[in-house]
Each structure stands twice: as structure tokens, then as C-alpha cells.
Design an enzyme around this catalytic site. Structure first.
Site, short mmCIF file in Angstrom:
data_model
loop_
_atom_site.label_atom_id
_atom_site.label_comp_id
_atom_site.label_asym_id
_atom_site.label_seq_id
_atom_site.Cartn_x
_atom_site.Cartn_y
_atom_site.Cartn_z
N GLN A 18 -9.48 0.17 -10.28
CA GLN A 18 -10.82 0.11 -9.70
C GLN A 18 -11.89 0.42 -10.75
O GLN A 18 -11.91 1.52 -11.31
CB GLN A 18 -10.91 1.12 -8.55
CG GLN A 18 -9.94 0.83 -7.42
CD GLN A 18 -9.54 2.07 -6.64
OE1 GLN A 18 -9.38 3.15 -7.21
NE2 GLN A 18 -9.36 1.93 -5.34
N GLY A 77 -13.51 -1.59 -6.34
CA GLY A 77 -13.14 -0.36 -5.61
C GLY A 77 -13.82 -0.33 -4.26
O GLY A 77 -15.02 -0.63 -4.17
N ASP A 98 -1.53 -2.18 -4.23
CA ASP A 98 -2.95 -1.90 -4.02
C ASP A 98 -3.27 -0.50 -4.52
O ASP A 98 -2.41 0.37 -4.55
CB ASP A 98 -3.29 -1.92 -2.52
CG ASP A 98 -3.32 -3.32 -1.92
OD1 ASP A 98 -3.14 -4.29 -2.67
OD2 ASP A 98 -3.52 -3.42 -0.70
N MET A 99 -4.53 -0.28 -4.86
CA MET A 99 -4.95 1.08 -5.20
C MET A 99 -5.80 1.60 -4.04
O MET A 99 -6.79 0.97 -3.67
CB MET A 99 -5.76 1.07 -6.51
CG MET A 99 -6.07 2.45 -7.01
SD MET A 99 -4.61 3.48 -7.32
CE MET A 99 -4.13 2.91 -8.95
N ARG A 103 -4.72 -6.08 -11.61
CA ARG A 103 -5.76 -6.68 -10.77
C ARG A 103 -6.99 -5.79 -10.88
O ARG A 103 -6.99 -4.65 -10.43
CB ARG A 103 -5.30 -6.73 -9.32
CG ARG A 103 -6.37 -7.24 -8.36
CD ARG A 103 -6.12 -6.78 -6.93
NE ARG A 103 -4.83 -7.15 -6.42
CZ ARG A 103 -4.23 -6.49 -5.41
NH1 ARG A 103 -4.80 -5.46 -4.83
NH2 ARG A 103 -3.06 -6.87 -4.99
N LYS A 140 0.87 -1.18 0.00
CA LYS A 140 0.00 0.00 0.00
C LYS A 140 0.91 1.23 0.00
O LYS A 140 1.65 1.44 0.96
CB LYS A 140 -0.87 0.02 1.26
CG LYS A 140 -2.19 -0.67 1.08
CD LYS A 140 -3.21 -0.14 2.08
CE LYS A 140 -4.58 -0.68 1.80
NZ LYS A 140 -4.66 -2.04 1.36
P1 FDA Z 1 -19.61 -7.00 -4.71
O1 FDA Z 1 -19.32 -6.09 -3.56
O2 FDA Z 1 -20.20 -6.38 -5.93
O3 FDA Z 1 -20.54 -8.15 -4.23
C1 FDA Z 1 -20.90 -9.23 -5.07
C2 FDA Z 1 -21.02 -10.50 -4.23
O4 FDA Z 1 -19.74 -10.87 -3.71
C3 FDA Z 1 -21.89 -10.38 -3.00
O5 FDA Z 1 -23.24 -10.56 -3.32
C4 FDA Z 1 -21.33 -11.48 -2.12
O6 FDA Z 1 -21.80 -12.73 -2.55
C5 FDA Z 1 -19.86 -11.41 -2.39
N1 FDA Z 1 -19.13 -10.55 -1.42
C6 FDA Z 1 -18.48 -9.41 -1.72
N2 FDA Z 1 -17.91 -8.87 -0.62
C7 FDA Z 1 -18.20 -9.68 0.39
C8 FDA Z 1 -17.89 -9.67 1.79
N3 FDA Z 1 -17.18 -8.70 2.35
N4 FDA Z 1 -18.35 -10.69 2.55
C9 FDA Z 1 -19.06 -11.69 1.99
N5 FDA Z 1 -19.39 -11.76 0.68
C10 FDA Z 1 -18.97 -10.78 -0.10
N6 FDA Z 1 -10.23 -2.50 -3.51
C11 FDA Z 1 -9.53 -1.36 -3.71
O7 FDA Z 1 -10.12 -0.27 -3.71
N7 FDA Z 1 -8.17 -1.40 -3.88
C12 FDA Z 1 -7.48 -2.58 -3.90
O8 FDA Z 1 -6.27 -2.59 -4.09
C13 FDA Z 1 -8.21 -3.79 -3.70
N8 FDA Z 1 -7.58 -4.99 -3.68
C14 FDA Z 1 -8.33 -6.16 -3.68
C15 FDA Z 1 -7.71 -7.39 -3.85
C16 FDA Z 1 -8.47 -8.53 -4.01
C17 FDA Z 1 -7.80 -9.86 -4.21
C18 FDA Z 1 -9.91 -8.45 -3.97
C19 FDA Z 1 -10.76 -9.64 -4.19
C20 FDA Z 1 -10.51 -7.25 -3.74
C21 FDA Z 1 -9.75 -6.09 -3.56
N9 FDA Z 1 -10.36 -4.86 -3.35
C22 FDA Z 1 -9.61 -3.72 -3.50
C23 FDA Z 1 -11.77 -4.76 -2.88
C24 FDA Z 1 -12.74 -4.53 -4.03
O9 FDA Z 1 -12.58 -3.25 -4.52
C25 FDA Z 1 -14.19 -4.71 -3.56
O10 FDA Z 1 -14.48 -3.76 -2.57
C26 FDA Z 1 -14.52 -6.08 -3.01
O11 FDA Z 1 -13.86 -7.10 -3.68
C27 FDA Z 1 -16.05 -6.32 -3.11
O12 FDA Z 1 -16.46 -6.32 -4.44
P2 FDA Z 1 -16.79 -7.68 -5.23
O13 FDA Z 1 -16.42 -7.50 -6.64
O14 FDA Z 1 -16.07 -8.79 -4.56
O15 FDA Z 1 -18.31 -7.91 -5.06
#
Ligand code: FDA
Length: 316
Positions: A160, A185, A131-132, A181, A97
Site C-alpha cells: 500500500q 491503500g 491482499d494487504m 501489486r 485475505k
Molecule cells: P483514487 O482513489 O486515488 O482515485 C483516482 C480515480 O480513480 C478517481 O478519480 C476515479 O476516477 C477512479 N476511482 C477510484 N475508485 C473508484 C471507485 N470506487 N468508483 C469509481 N471510480 C473510482 N487496497 C488495500 O488496502 N489492500 C489490497 O489488497 C487492495 N487490493 C486491490 C486490488 C486491486 C486490483 C485494486 C485496483 C485495488 C485494490 N485495493 C486494495 C484498493 C486500493 O487500495 C484503493 O483503495 C483503490 O484502488 C482506489 O484507489 P485508486 O488508486 O484506484 O484511485
């Protein structure tokens, strides 16, 4: 959206976060998303995942350091994490970070420390990811990433999909042949710069993914698909099949403790998948962002805090 904003707002309130921080590890609820407070605990959490066939991405929690000493300590911690991955013979890398490496203090310091870490990773035949963070840092983070990638060549960066600018950033970065990646966001952003609704963010995620997982990977990008969203994952699966992409062109990434069912499913289907494992004493802001993503998760924290205050009342 309201609940998400409320939790993100709470995460900036010291009284709330310190109450959670005092209790979270002791009561165990933080362990759902945070591997522990020490590197040894993170490696212990990573080992069974490694044995099962997952790659791991270690992240030492902490952001916005305010002194040079803290930034240098973070650098040393990342170098220790690389050594620990080697010692444990774990496949994977680390994710930095920038504000933890002094970006608020001095961009050159942050760059120099990032290069040091990337060079050590390269010496060990490993990569780093960046990370962003919130949008105030996007330009500087991209500048640091580009400089590290040009100089050392083993860096990846998170983009993001909620930011309107990300498509242009993807085009700008593609010539560097980077690992990107794609995530949705996790910060609170104004609708001037970020898509305000989930359908719009999802549509942009799909569009960027279509570009990243293009035919024969014409994009020149190694695509890391960072999401737990079954619809985005299906879209990625479809593109991977349609374009007959090899494992050397993409990987899925998910966060420790989230949608372990989907993690297992992708692994069983033979896709490369990495688990992002956060650890460290300063875990509270990260933990609150995970709650904000899924307010239903907050209930188990509230229940746990409530149970403890009741027990304290009884003891008093
Ligand atoms: P979204 O939030 O749209 O939800 C879709 C579905 O996913 C939900 O219905 C549920 O099933 C499941 N889900 C999602 N979050 C969950 C939770 N907390 N608990 C349980 N189920 C959940 N962000 C950023 O701003 N900078 C970064 O560098 C990173 N780095 C990063 C690395 C990796 C490996 C991942 C997977 C994610 C990040 N993120 C991140 C976070 C990302 O921006 C985002 O906030 C989360 O991944 C949630 O979005 P989703 O696409 O997973 O699903």
C-alpha cells in the site's frame, strides 16, 4: 477526506451495514462492485471478461474469521475457486485475505492454510495473490507471504503506497523475485504511519512504481499496477515505454465495475490487464470501502435505500 472517514466509520456500524446487506443484492446496487454471492455467479461474471481478453482475480469476500472451522472453510472455498477457474478455462488466479484464513486466531494456522492453497494452485500451474489488510496485520502478512513464496514460489502480495514503510518493504521483498501489486491503500490509518493527503500518497505511488518498473526490470519484481487513477496509469505507461518492458514483467489490475472505460482502453492498447472480482455473502465491508473511495458512489446507494423505504411506507 472527511466523507471518506465518515463512510469508513459507518462501515463499522452493524445497524447500517445490516440494512445495506439486507437490500444490496436484492435491489442490485451492490452488483455494481460485487459479482454475486456465489462462486457460480462470480464465474458467470468472469466469463465475458475472459472472452474479451482480461485475466481475472477471484476474491471470496469475508474477513476476520473467529473460529478454526471458518478459516478451514475459507481454505476449501479458495481451492474450489481454483477448480472452477480450471473448469471454465479462465486465465487468472485468486487473492487471499489472511484474516479470512485465521490470522487473528493463529498465525501458523493461517500460514498452513495459505501454503495448502498455494500448492494446489501450483499443481494447476496457477498463482495466488495475498491482499494487504489494515496496518495491524502488515508484519504478519508479509511474514506469511515470504514463507509461502520461499516454499511454493507462486505467490504475489499487495503493498500500500499510503504506508510510509512500503518503500522499505519493497526493498526487503525484492530478493524473493515476487509479484507485487501496488495499490494506494483502502483502510483508515493514522498519519503517523500513513501519508495523510492524496498528493503525498500519489507521490509515493509514483516513486514506488518507478522502482518497480525500472529499466529492463532490474527491480527483479513482477509489477502489478493496481489503480484506477488515470495519472498513475499514465506514469506506468510512460515507464513501460521508456524502459521497453515486456508483457512478462508487468500487468495492470483493476476492480470489477470500476472505470470500465479505462479497463477497455488498456486492453485495446495491448497491455495485460486483470480484473479483481469479489463475490460472497459477506460483501458489505468491502462494498463500503469502495463507496468511501468515491463518495459520489454513495448517492446511488442512498437513492436506492430511500426508494425502498418509501415503497415500504406506502405498503404499510
Ligand atoms: P483514487 O482513489 O486515488 O482515485 C483516482 C480515480 O480513480 C478517481 O478519480 C476515479 O476516477 C477512479 N476511482 C477510484 N475508485 C473508484 C471507485 N470506487 N468508483 C469509481 N471510480 C473510482 N487496497 C488495500 O488496502 N489492500 C489490497 O489488497 C487492495 N487490493 C486491490 C486490488 C486491486 C486490483 C485494486 C485496483 C485495488 C485494490 N485495493 C486494495 C484498493 C486500493 O487500495 C484503493 O483503495 C483503490 O484502488 C482506489 O484507489 P485508486 O488508486 O484506484 O484511485
Amino acid at each position: 477526506m472527511l466523507m471518506r472517514d465518515f463512510i469508513l466509520w459507518l462501515s463499522t456500524k452493524k445497524r447500517v451495514t445490516s440494512a445495506i446487506a439486507r437490500r444490496g443484492m436484492k435491489q442490485g446496487f451492490a452488483r455494481r462492485f460485487v459479482a454475486g454471492e456465489t462462486l457460480a455467479e462470480a464465474i458467470a461474471a468472469a466469463q465475458p471478461l475472459g472472452r474479451a481478453g482480461y485475466g481475472v482475480i477471484l476474491n471470496h469476500l469475508g474477513e476476520n474469521v473467529s473460529t478454526r472451522e471458518q478459516a478451514e472453510a475459507a481454505r476449501s472455498s479458495y481451492i474450489a475457486m481454483l477448480a472452477a477457474l480450471e473448469k471454465a478455462k479462465l486465465a487468472g488466479n485468486i487473492s487471499l485475505k489472511p484474516t479470512q484464513l485465521g490470522l487473528d486466531l493463529n498465525q501458523d494456522l493461517c500460514l498452513a492454510l495459505s501454503i495448502e492453497i498455494a500448492e494446489e494452485a501450483k499443481r494447476l500451474g496457477r498463482t495466488i495473490e495475498i491482499d494487504m489488510e489494515a496496518s495491524a496485520y502488515t508484519d504478519r502478512t508479509l511474514a506469511i507471504f515470504s514463507a509461502v513464496q520461499r516454499r511454493v514460489g507462486n505467490a504475489g502480495i499487495a503493498l500500500q503506497a499510503y504506508l510510509r514503510r512500503s518503500e522499505a518493504d519493497l526493498d526487503r521483498l525484492a530478493p524473493l523475485g515476487p509479484k507485487i501489486r501496488l495499490v494506494k491503500g483502502a483502510y483508515r490509518e493514522s498519519k503517523i504511519i500513513a501519508f495523510p493527503s492524496k498528493p503525498e500518497v500519489d507521490a509515493n505511488y509514483r516513486q514506488l512504481l518507478t522502482r518497480m518498473l525500472g529499466p529492463e526490470n532490474k527491480s527483479g519484481i513482477f509489477a502489478a499496477i493496481g489503480t484506477h487513477d488515470p495519472e498513475m496509469i499514465d506514469h506506468a505507461r510512460h515507464l513501460i515505454n521508456e524502459n521497453d518492458l515486456k508483457r512478462t514483467h508487468y500487468e495492470f489490475q483493476m476492480i470489477y465495475g470500476i472505470r470500465r472505460d479505462l479497463q477497455r482502453q488498456l486492453l485495446a492498447e495491448g497491455h495485460p490487464i486483470h480484473i479483481y472480482i469479489p463475490f460472497g455473502a459477506d460483501w458489505c465491508p468491502y462494498f463500503m470501502r469502495r463507496l468511501a473511495e468515491r463518495p459520489a458512489n454513495s448517492w446511488f446507494v442512498l437513492r436506492s435505500l430511500l426508494a425502498e423505504s418509501k415503497a415500504e411506507e406506502k405498503d404499510a
